[in-house]
Scaffold this active site. Sequence first.
Site, mmCIF file in Angstrom:
data_model
loop_
_atom_site.group_PDB
_atom_site.id
_atom_site.type_symbol
_atom_site.label_atom_id
_atom_site.label_comp_id
_atom_site.label_asym_id
_atom_site.label_seq_id
_atom_site.Cartn_x
_atom_site.Cartn_y
_atom_site.Cartn_z
ATOM 1 N N ARG A 1 -1.943 -6.291 -7.395
ATOM 2 C CA ARG A 1 -0.777 -7.134 -7.119
ATOM 3 C C ARG A 1 -0.607 -8.218 -8.166
ATOM 4 N NH1 ARG A 1 -2.850 -8.490 -1.259
ATOM 5 N NH2 ARG A 1 -4.632 -8.623 -2.637
ATOM 6 N N SER B 1 -2.570 -7.457 3.996
ATOM 7 C CA SER B 1 -2.767 -7.107 5.404
ATOM 8 C C SER B 1 -3.017 -8.366 6.227
ATOM 9 C CB SER B 1 -3.962 -6.155 5.556
ATOM 10 O OG SER B 1 -3.751 -4.982 4.823
ATOM 11 N N LYS C 1 -17.339 -4.951 9.640
ATOM 12 C CA LYS C 1 -16.106 -5.727 9.859
ATOM 13 C C LYS C 1 -15.563 -5.452 11.246
ATOM 14 C CE LYS C 1 -14.188 -6.518 5.270
ATOM 15 N NZ LYS C 1 -13.093 -6.159 4.347
ATOM 16 N N HIS D 1 0.837 -1.213 0.000
ATOM 17 C CA HIS D 1 0.000 0.000 0.000
ATOM 18 C C HIS D 1 0.869 1.260 0.000
ATOM 19 C CE1 HIS D 1 -3.006 -2.650 2.400
ATOM 20 N NE2 HIS D 1 -3.539 -2.464 1.215
HETATM 21 O O1 PNS Z 1 -8.514 -2.523 1.200
HETATM 22 P P1 PNS Z 1 -9.762 -3.092 0.599
HETATM 23 O O2 PNS Z 1 -10.556 -3.829 1.650
HETATM 24 O O3 PNS Z 1 -9.484 -3.925 -0.611
HETATM 25 O O4 PNS Z 1 -10.627 -1.826 0.131
HETATM 26 C C1 PNS Z 1 -11.914 -1.998 -0.419
HETATM 27 C C2 PNS Z 1 -12.639 -0.648 -0.537
HETATM 28 C C3 PNS Z 1 -12.631 0.076 0.786
HETATM 29 C C4 PNS Z 1 -11.938 0.212 -1.570
HETATM 30 C C5 PNS Z 1 -14.076 -0.948 -1.021
HETATM 31 O O5 PNS Z 1 -14.642 -1.932 -0.218
HETATM 32 C C6 PNS Z 1 -14.952 0.290 -1.001
HETATM 33 O O6 PNS Z 1 -14.814 1.152 -1.833
HETATM 34 N N1 PNS Z 1 -15.871 0.357 -0.007
HETATM 35 C C7 PNS Z 1 -16.753 1.483 0.188
HETATM 36 C C8 PNS Z 1 -18.180 1.135 -0.256
HETATM 37 C C9 PNS Z 1 -18.342 1.387 -1.745
HETATM 38 O O7 PNS Z 1 -18.050 2.441 -2.254
HETATM 39 N N2 PNS Z 1 -18.845 0.343 -2.467
HETATM 40 C C10 PNS Z 1 -19.082 0.456 -3.887
HETATM 41 C C11 PNS Z 1 -17.827 0.195 -4.690
HETATM 42 S S1 PNS Z 1 -17.614 -1.526 -4.918
#
Ligand code: PNS
Length: 163
Positions: free
Chosen positions: A92, A130, A42, A18
Amino acid sequence: MSRVAVFPGSFDPMTNAHLDVARRAAVLFDRLVVGVLNNPKKAPLFSIDERVAQIRDSVAEFGANVEVAAFDGLTVDFARRNGADFIVRGLRAVSDFEAELQMAHTNRKLQRGVDTVFLMSALEFGYLSSTLAKELAQFGGEIAGMVPPPVAVALAARFPQTG
Ligand code: PNS
């Protein structure tokens, strides 16, 4: 024209993969806001305040154009609140692609003016996650070089047998 991007994620915790994406995005954009998702569904290892503080310490050297903020709700709304036209995500491996493609299309459907920009994770961090860093820390595995120093300190404090 000022180019603003958000870099959203769970960052529980931030890894060096990251951090590498944030470092490179900070050069590409005039302003980069690292967005730490506060997801009530979560149960993270680190609280939202802990994660924000760890990331602030980790990106401090990148310069004043990198900010860190918590957010909840939709990433596109977080982008709009920050005046961002871009969402940065790291890729990745091919295994990341399908989920990221779905997210990018969904976000573009929700907010036409917001585009997702993917940066390929540095080769040496291609295996990192993570979850992996947490598991190694929990069971006393070596995490040097996998997470930024503030995260390593926090993991050692959370799993004292590591040190
Ligand atoms: O680090 P991660 O868990 O891969 O991040 C995922 C994240 C936070 C980018 C994604 O879950 C997100 O954008 N969540 C916010 C809710 C949202 O906008 N959902 C619609 C897009 S799929």
